[in-house]
Write a protein that holds these residues in place. Structure first.
Motif, mmCIF file in Angstrom:
data_model
loop_
_atom_site.group_PDB
_atom_site.id
_atom_site.type_symbol
_atom_site.label_atom_id
_atom_site.label_comp_id
_atom_site.label_asym_id
_atom_site.label_seq_id
_atom_site.Cartn_x
_atom_site.Cartn_y
_atom_site.Cartn_z
ATOM 1 N N ASN A 111 0.831 -1.210 0.000
ATOM 2 C CA ASN A 111 0.000 0.000 0.000
ATOM 3 C C ASN A 111 0.863 1.257 0.000
ATOM 4 O OD1 ASN A 111 -3.099 -0.031 0.173
ATOM 5 N ND2 ASN A 111 -2.523 -1.812 1.408
ATOM 6 N N ILE A 112 1.904 1.240 0.794
ATOM 7 C CA ILE A 112 2.793 2.412 0.849
ATOM 8 C C ILE A 112 3.408 2.664 -0.529
ATOM 9 C CG2 ILE A 112 5.050 3.195 1.721
ATOM 10 C CD1 ILE A 112 4.215 2.266 4.459
ATOM 11 N N ASN A 113 3.874 1.596 -1.148
ATOM 12 C CA ASN A 113 4.523 1.765 -2.451
ATOM 13 C C ASN A 113 3.571 2.321 -3.512
ATOM 14 O OD1 ASN A 113 6.891 0.909 -1.374
ATOM 15 N ND2 ASN A 113 6.703 -1.214 -2.092
ATOM 16 N N ARG A 127 11.575 8.993 1.765
ATOM 17 C CA ARG A 127 10.164 9.191 2.143
ATOM 18 C C ARG A 127 9.697 8.062 3.052
ATOM 19 N NH1 ARG A 127 7.965 10.946 -3.837
ATOM 20 N NH2 ARG A 127 9.552 12.567 -4.068
ATOM 21 N N ARG A 128 10.065 6.836 2.718
ATOM 22 C CA ARG A 128 9.682 5.698 3.576
ATOM 23 C C ARG A 128 10.243 5.891 4.981
ATOM 24 N NH1 ARG A 128 11.489 2.443 -0.555
ATOM 25 N NH2 ARG A 128 9.781 2.078 -1.979
ATOM 26 N N PHE A 132 8.123 6.055 8.500
ATOM 27 C CA PHE A 132 8.313 5.118 9.613
ATOM 28 C C PHE A 132 8.737 5.844 10.888
ATOM 29 C CE2 PHE A 132 9.278 1.900 6.097
ATOM 30 C CZ PHE A 132 7.928 1.584 5.989
ATOM 31 N N GLU A 133 9.384 6.990 10.708
ATOM 32 C CA GLU A 133 9.728 7.811 11.874
ATOM 33 C C GLU A 133 8.453 8.384 12.497
ATOM 34 O OE1 GLU A 133 12.307 11.716 12.112
ATOM 35 O OE2 GLU A 133 13.192 10.192 10.794
ATOM 36 N N LEU A 134 7.545 8.794 11.627
ATOM 37 C CA LEU A 134 6.278 9.367 12.080
ATOM 38 C C LEU A 134 5.371 8.294 12.683
ATOM 39 C CD1 LEU A 134 4.876 12.222 11.858
ATOM 40 C CD2 LEU A 134 3.760 11.349 9.793
#
Ligand code: ATP
Ligand code: MG
Length: 247
Positions: A111-113, A127-128, A132-134
């Motif tokens: 989904n992310i991709n 961006r990934r 993942f930090e967020l």
């Protein structure tokens, strides 16, 4: 000749990031959204509030050309009213739909991709990493089917997927819908962080107190019409928003 004057070079953000003028929308014969004006300046978080059926979803769908709409939509001063949804996304306007619009049988990673448009491999990796930090929980669940995520995690994924397009303006339709208060607050906190980092956000919400904590300005919509516009400064002291929900 494409000469620019020093004046325009120095004030590139003078035009609103998003400016809509007389935007209206109809379903069949019914004009659900009356001609509406709204602006959002670079780096602003603006909220659109209003009760059920007020036309909030229709407004963001009209901006994205997902419903039949008339009127003007300008992005960075440029008329984008005739662009298709995916072209708007390429320019930097991305909508996170109410109900999230995820592909349930696909994994978090897939989904992310799907959110990415043209970008280099390095940009996509960056961006990934930011997503993942967020939302560290997404990283822990990369290979899990998105249908099996909790409601809050699905909302994180929907926002994460939208961020893969590296938007300049994020439109969100009730991201707190159906979530427990603690989870809703977590999602809105993340939106606040994104906004602090410079992202323009148009946040549609029914939960006024949550949205007003973050927003610089607010529009209140009822029966397809803007009935109140609150500027920064007025927001904190404004306690009578509820009247618009019950009138
Ligand atoms: N596909 C559709 N066909 C016909 N009418 C519609 C359609 N979608 C929405 N409407 C009507 O348009 C009006 C505005 O709906 P909209 O979904 O924009 O409201 P909303 O403010 O987002 O409400 P909510 O807070 O419940 O999400 C409502 O009266 C609704 O019944
Ligand atoms: Mg809605």
């Amino acid at each position: 000749m494409t000469e620019t004057t020093p004046m325009t070079e120095k004030t590139p953000s003078a035009a609103p990031l998003l400016e809509i003028r007389g935007l209206s929308a109809t379903y069949g014969q019914v004009r659900v959204l009356k001609p509406t004006n709204l602006s959002l300046f670079e780096g602003e978080l603006v909220t659109v509030l209003g009760p059920n059926g007020a036309g909030k979803t229709t407004l963001v769908r009209a901006i994205m050309r997902l419903v039949k709409a008339q009127g003007e939509v300008r992005f960075k001063g440029e008329d984008v009213g005739r662009l298709a949804t995916h072209d708007l996304a390429k320019r930097g306007i991305v909508l996170v739909l109410e109900g999230r619009g995820l592909f349930g049988s696909m994994t978090v990673q897939e989904n992310i991709n799907l959110g990415a448009y043209t970008a280099t491999r390095v940009e996509l990796q960056e961006r990934r990493a930011r997503i993942f930090e967020l939302f560290p929980r997404l990283k822990e669940r990369l290979h899990q089917q998105s249908a099996s995520l909790s409601g809050g995690e699905q909302q994180m994924l929907a926002i994460g997927r939208a961020l893969m397009a590296d938007p300049k303006l994020l439109l969100l339709d009730e991201p707190s819908l159906g979530l427990a208060p603690r989870v809703a607050a977590e999602i809105l906190r993340a939106l606040g962080q994104l906004n602090k980092a410079g992202l323009g956000i148009l946040l549609v919400e029914q939960k006024a107190p949550l949205a007003l904590k973050l927003a610089r300005r607010a529009y209140v919509l009822t029966l397809g019409r803007v009935v109140k516009e609150l500027e920064a400064g007025e927001i904190g002291s404004h306690h009578d928003i509820a009247q618009y929900y019950f009138s």
